[in-house]
Design an enzyme around this catalytic site. Structure first.
Site, mmCIF file in Angstrom:
data_model
loop_
_atom_site.group_PDB
_atom_site.id
_atom_site.type_symbol
_atom_site.label_atom_id
_atom_site.label_comp_id
_atom_site.label_asym_id
_atom_site.label_seq_id
_atom_site.Cartn_x
_atom_site.Cartn_y
_atom_site.Cartn_z
ATOM 1 N N GLU A 77 -15.511 -24.602 -16.481
ATOM 2 C CA GLU A 77 -16.736 -24.836 -17.564
ATOM 3 C C GLU A 77 -18.090 -25.148 -16.512
ATOM 4 O O GLU A 77 -19.131 -24.822 -16.889
ATOM 5 C CB GLU A 77 -16.833 -25.627 -18.674
ATOM 6 N N GLY A 98 -6.756 -21.437 12.447
ATOM 7 C CA GLY A 98 -7.644 -21.884 11.467
ATOM 8 C C GLY A 98 -8.091 -20.823 10.223
ATOM 9 O O GLY A 98 -9.063 -20.834 9.827
ATOM 10 N N TYR A 107 -6.218 -18.438 6.879
ATOM 11 C CA TYR A 107 -5.556 -18.414 5.822
ATOM 12 C C TYR A 107 -4.360 -18.977 6.222
ATOM 13 O O TYR A 107 -3.637 -19.957 5.473
ATOM 14 C CB TYR A 107 -5.336 -17.213 5.219
ATOM 15 N N CYS A 149 2.453 -13.327 0.722
ATOM 16 C CA CYS A 149 2.065 -13.723 -0.382
ATOM 17 C C CYS A 149 3.047 -14.462 -1.349
ATOM 18 O O CYS A 149 2.890 -15.721 -2.022
ATOM 19 C CB CYS A 149 1.274 -12.612 -1.334
ATOM 20 N N GLU A 200 -2.838 -22.705 4.729
ATOM 21 C CA GLU A 200 -1.844 -22.584 3.468
ATOM 22 C C GLU A 200 -0.422 -23.264 4.242
ATOM 23 O O GLU A 200 -0.024 -24.216 3.301
ATOM 24 C CB GLU A 200 -1.441 -21.220 3.201
ATOM 25 N N THR A 207 5.149 -7.023 3.874
ATOM 26 C CA THR A 207 4.973 -8.391 4.218
ATOM 27 C C THR A 207 4.999 -9.349 2.844
ATOM 28 O O THR A 207 5.179 -10.538 2.746
ATOM 29 C CB THR A 207 3.435 -8.568 4.950
ATOM 30 N N CYS A 208 3.976 -8.727 1.981
ATOM 31 C CA CYS A 208 3.553 -9.559 0.691
ATOM 32 C C CYS A 208 4.879 -10.043 -0.034
ATOM 33 O O CYS A 208 4.831 -11.126 -0.208
ATOM 34 C CB CYS A 208 2.874 -8.650 -0.021
ATOM 35 N N LYS A 216 4.919 -17.368 0.075
ATOM 36 C CA LYS A 216 4.119 -18.419 0.298
ATOM 37 C C LYS A 216 3.858 -19.339 -0.955
ATOM 38 O O LYS A 216 3.606 -20.388 -1.013
ATOM 39 C CB LYS A 216 2.816 -17.853 0.974
ATOM 40 N N HIS A 248 -14.248 -26.508 -22.964
ATOM 41 C CA HIS A 248 -14.214 -27.753 -22.892
ATOM 42 C C HIS A 248 -12.759 -28.360 -23.270
ATOM 43 O O HIS A 248 -12.444 -28.154 -24.306
ATOM 44 C CB HIS A 248 -15.399 -28.480 -23.603
ATOM 45 N N GLY A 257 -3.410 -15.224 13.806
ATOM 46 C CA GLY A 257 -3.788 -13.911 13.515
ATOM 47 C C GLY A 257 -2.592 -13.002 13.446
ATOM 48 O O GLY A 257 -1.588 -13.170 14.114
ATOM 49 N N ALA A 278 11.160 5.174 10.816
ATOM 50 C CA ALA A 278 10.660 6.549 10.946
ATOM 51 C C ALA A 278 9.732 6.552 11.916
ATOM 52 O O ALA A 278 8.804 5.748 12.246
ATOM 53 C CB ALA A 278 9.851 6.895 9.624
ATOM 54 N N ARG A 335 -13.412 -20.040 9.807
ATOM 55 C CA ARG A 335 -14.480 -19.373 10.236
ATOM 56 C C ARG A 335 -15.059 -18.280 9.313
ATOM 57 O O ARG A 335 -14.193 -17.323 8.867
ATOM 58 C CB ARG A 335 -14.475 -18.831 11.696
ATOM 59 N N GLU A 375 11.517 2.840 5.154
ATOM 60 C CA GLU A 375 11.241 1.516 5.264
ATOM 61 C C GLU A 375 12.542 1.184 6.202
ATOM 62 O O GLU A 375 13.655 1.269 5.784
ATOM 63 C CB GLU A 375 11.050 0.689 3.798
ATOM 64 N N ASP A 423 -3.104 -2.945 6.051
ATOM 65 C CA ASP A 423 -2.991 -3.765 7.358
ATOM 66 C C ASP A 423 -2.887 -3.011 8.495
ATOM 67 O O ASP A 423 -3.471 -3.451 9.741
ATOM 68 C CB ASP A 423 -1.975 -4.720 7.421
ATOM 69 N N GLY A 427 0.735 -1.184 -0.021
ATOM 70 C CA GLY A 427 -0.043 0.102 -0.079
ATOM 71 C C GLY A 427 0.664 1.134 0.017
ATOM 72 O O GLY A 427 0.496 2.245 -0.725
HETATM 73 P P1 NDP Z 1 -6.626 -15.056 10.340
HETATM 74 O O1 NDP Z 1 -7.225 -14.119 11.372
HETATM 75 O O2 NDP Z 1 -7.390 -15.423 9.082
HETATM 76 O O3 NDP Z 1 -6.982 -16.570 11.254
HETATM 77 C C1 NDP Z 1 -6.331 -16.511 12.558
HETATM 78 C C2 NDP Z 1 -6.790 -17.907 13.104
HETATM 79 O O4 NDP Z 1 -6.173 -17.992 14.478
HETATM 80 C C3 NDP Z 1 -8.446 -18.045 13.480
HETATM 81 O O5 NDP Z 1 -8.765 -19.283 12.870
HETATM 82 C C4 NDP Z 1 -8.438 -17.822 14.821
HETATM 83 O O6 NDP Z 1 -9.498 -18.585 15.274
HETATM 84 C C5 NDP Z 1 -7.186 -18.324 15.418
HETATM 85 N N1 NDP Z 1 -6.864 -17.809 16.797
HETATM 86 C C6 NDP Z 1 -6.657 -16.394 17.124
HETATM 87 N N2 NDP Z 1 -6.076 -16.385 18.335
HETATM 88 C C7 NDP Z 1 -5.956 -17.461 18.765
HETATM 89 C C8 NDP Z 1 -5.437 -18.129 19.920
HETATM 90 N N3 NDP Z 1 -4.899 -17.192 20.821
HETATM 91 N N4 NDP Z 1 -5.449 -19.451 20.067
HETATM 92 C C9 NDP Z 1 -5.725 -20.164 18.982
HETATM 93 N N5 NDP Z 1 -6.116 -19.915 17.842
HETATM 94 C C10 NDP Z 1 -6.182 -18.545 17.752
HETATM 95 O O7 NDP Z 1 -5.256 -14.982 10.508
HETATM 96 P P2 NDP Z 1 -3.987 -15.438 9.481
HETATM 97 O O8 NDP Z 1 -2.840 -15.422 10.686
HETATM 98 O O9 NDP Z 1 -4.332 -16.729 9.196
HETATM 99 O O10 NDP Z 1 -3.956 -14.387 8.653
HETATM 100 C C11 NDP Z 1 -3.933 -13.069 8.833
HETATM 101 C C12 NDP Z 1 -4.514 -12.288 7.808
HETATM 102 O O11 NDP Z 1 -3.749 -12.318 6.731
HETATM 103 C C13 NDP Z 1 -5.776 -12.883 7.179
HETATM 104 O O12 NDP Z 1 -6.970 -12.802 7.796
HETATM 105 C C14 NDP Z 1 -5.871 -12.492 5.722
HETATM 106 O O13 NDP Z 1 -6.506 -11.192 5.641
HETATM 107 C C15 NDP Z 1 -4.531 -12.139 5.410
HETATM 108 N N6 NDP Z 1 -3.774 -13.428 4.555
HETATM 109 C C16 NDP Z 1 -4.323 -13.542 3.313
HETATM 110 C C17 NDP Z 1 -3.799 -14.596 2.536
HETATM 111 C C18 NDP Z 1 -4.406 -14.750 1.275
HETATM 112 O O14 NDP Z 1 -5.086 -13.881 0.539
HETATM 113 N N7 NDP Z 1 -4.202 -15.886 0.583
HETATM 114 C C19 NDP Z 1 -2.883 -15.585 3.127
HETATM 115 C C20 NDP Z 1 -2.279 -15.195 4.510
HETATM 116 C C21 NDP Z 1 -2.878 -14.278 5.032
HETATM 117 P P3 NDP Z 1 -11.181 -17.978 15.607
HETATM 118 O O15 NDP Z 1 -11.723 -18.112 13.961
HETATM 119 O O16 NDP Z 1 -11.773 -18.809 16.625
HETATM 120 O O17 NDP Z 1 -11.099 -16.289 15.745
#
Ligand code: NDP
Length: 449
Positions: free
Chosen positions: A440, A175, A177, A48, A181, A42-43, A51, A435, A261, A115, A204, A35, A302, A16
């Site tokens: 399709e 659980g 992204y 990204c 991944e 990050t990307c 990854k 096809h 997260g 900075a 979720r 920077e 972000d 960004g």
């Molecule tokens: P997310 O916010 O997507 O997921 C975090 C996960 O960790 C959730 O499943 C959450 O559970 C769980 N969680 C949070 N706190 C705890 C804890 N204390 N103990 C156990 N589990 C916990 O985060 P990510 O780190 O996977 O990715 C961050 C962001 O980066 C994404 O939301 C996305 O925006 C971006 N991203 C995009 C990608 C893509 O476009 N392909 C690839 C990677 C990242 P719960 O669901 O219960 O809250």
């Protein structure tokens, strides 16, 4: 004499920040960017790009197996993690260089240093003060680690990209992204991989049927999924890490990756002293033109912790530049943003989930297809692709599309354009398929379920 050293000072050269800086300079603004780490944020460095390179590497193992069905005899495959990481690092360094050139060629002054904010028009870089009419904070985010005993033994995705060796067994916590991944990456590279998620089903917020389908496909590929449990504590033994889970069970692995997260990078910048309002996540609160509570300070990407996706930060950077220096007040349309979880297989999505669609529309039609991809017809694999379309019956518009399967990200991108244009189901049906492709199927779903 201009009143300030710069028109715009950008803090953070990620997706960004770089886009906003380059575009603003292109419109004639005097721009600087600082920077403290690597260009591209990050990307490019720990997100990204690396990854996706690791995802490609992980996919190879399945391709060697599939090749047998097509008549190839592939000898015992050997994998060299260090070579992959060396090659990946070389590519990232190349991209860092590309970013440097892009910035300097567009006339942006680049500071390779941290900075911080001194006042609403002053930024300190390495102890030297620079003034600017406007300051844009684009400092991104960082991974968070759960607060449990023994969490010093956990790594985040940042470190996962630079491991010296792959472990035999890995535990991935989370659980979202990143968890899904990296589970696919480690498993595809031969690591015995367990994904641990605290809720009943991972991802979720995504379409529930798609999540369930993905879980089934990941298990078929050999990943162990453990839901409804979390980390309680971690202890280091001689050889491995012993993890006690909240359900009382114990796992021993060589590595624990916390993908739990990310948090916005707002600490130590001087934001609070200036009265820049932060939300409960410590993200910078901005209005529709990315202006914070201090009128000369803007923020995007972000660090505002909304939709943390590179293409969103790029769109925001463009909007800021056009609004402030291009004479065209521009807003980002946050509806219909597609995304893809690059697991093995991909889960890609655009628009509403079935659960959301049922809440928001009086009557919807749901079209679902599950099929064996043609590529697997000679391989003996029991892989199944899943596709779903959601249609608002009143308008016939397609309001959601979901896919779990190979190249789902590539396919959903095209569907997202059709949906942005307001395509109806009748228009999907009137579109001739290519096809034979998996894609399709999206134009041949005739019977709602
Ligand atoms: P997310 O916010 O997507 O997921 C975090 C996960 O960790 C959730 O499943 C959450 O559970 C769980 N969680 C949070 N706190 C705890 C804890 N204390 N103990 C156990 N589990 C916990 O985060 P990510 O780190 O996977 O990715 C961050 C962001 O980066 C994404 O939301 C996305 O925006 C971006 N991203 C995009 C990608 C893509 O476009 N392909 C690839 C990677 C990242 P719960 O669901 O219960 O809250």
């Amino acid at each position: 004499m201009p009143r300030y050293d710069y028109d715009l000072f950008v803090i953070g050269a990620g997706s960004g920040g770089v886009r906003a800086a380059r575009m603003s300079a292109g419109f004639g603004a005097r721009v600087a960017i600082a920077e403290e780490r690597h260009l591209g944020g990050t990307c490019v460095n720990v997100g990204c790009v690396p990854k996706k390179l690791l995802v490609y590497a992980a996919r190879c193992s399945a391709e060697f197996e599939e090749a047998e069905g097509y008549g190839w005899s592939v000898g015992p495959a050997k994998f060299d993690w260090q070579r992959l990481i060396r090659n990946k690092n070389r590519e990232i360094e190349r991209l860092n260089g590309v970013y440097r050139k892009l910035l300097t060629n567009s006339g942006v002054t680049l500071f390779d240093d941290r900075a911080t904010l001194v006042d609403e028009h002053t930024v300190s870089v390495g102890g030297r003060y620079n003034t600017a009419e406007r300051i844009l904070v684009a400092t991104g985010g960082r991974p968070t680690i759960p607060d449990i005993p023994g969490n010093e033994h956990l790594i985040s995705s940042n470190e996962a990209f630079f491991l010296d060796n792959l472990p035999k067994r890995a535990l991935i916590v989370g659980g979202g992204y990143i968890a899904v991944e990296f589970a696919g990456i480690f498993n595809g590279l031969g690591v015995d991989t367990t994904l641990l998620y605290r809720g009943p089903l991972f991802l979720r917020g995504f379409d529930e049927e798609a999540r369930r389908h993905l879980a089934g496909e990941m298990e078929k590929k050999g990943m162990t999924l453990r839901f409804a449990a979390n980390l309680e504590r971690v202890a280091k033994t001689d050889a491995e890490l012993r993890t006690t889970l909240t359900d009382g069970s114990v796992l021993s692995t060589g590595l624990i990756l916390a993908a739990t997260g990310r948090a916005p990078n707002t600490s130590g910048l001087g934001l609070e002293q200036l009265g820049v309002a932060l939300d409960h996540n410590r993200a910078i609160i901005v209005d529709e033109h990315y202006r914070s509570s201090v009128p000369s300070i803007y923020a995007l990407g972000d660090v505002t912790h909304r939709l943390n996706l590179t293409p969103v930060a790029l769109a925001e950077g463009m909007a800021v530049a056009k609004t402030l220096y291009g004479g065209r007040p521009t807003r980002v349309d946050y509806t219909g943003i597609p995304s893809c979880v690059f697991g093995q297989p991909n889960l890609a999505t655009v628009g509403l989930t079935e659960e959301e669609a049922r809440r928001q529309y009086a009557e919807i039609a749901v079209y679902v297809s599950r099929f064996t991809p043609m590529k697997q017809s000679l391989t003996g694999s029991d892989e199944k692709t899943f596709m779903k379309l959601l249609v608002d019956n009143a308008s016939d518009r397609v309001i959601g599309a979901h896919m779990v399967g190979e190249d789902a990200g590539e396919i959903i991108q095209g569907i997202a354009i059709a949906m942005k244009a307001g395509a109806t189901k009748a228009q999907f049906d009137a579109t001739i398929g290519i096809h034979p492709t998996a894609a399709e199927e999206f134009v041949t779903m005739r019977e709602p379920v």
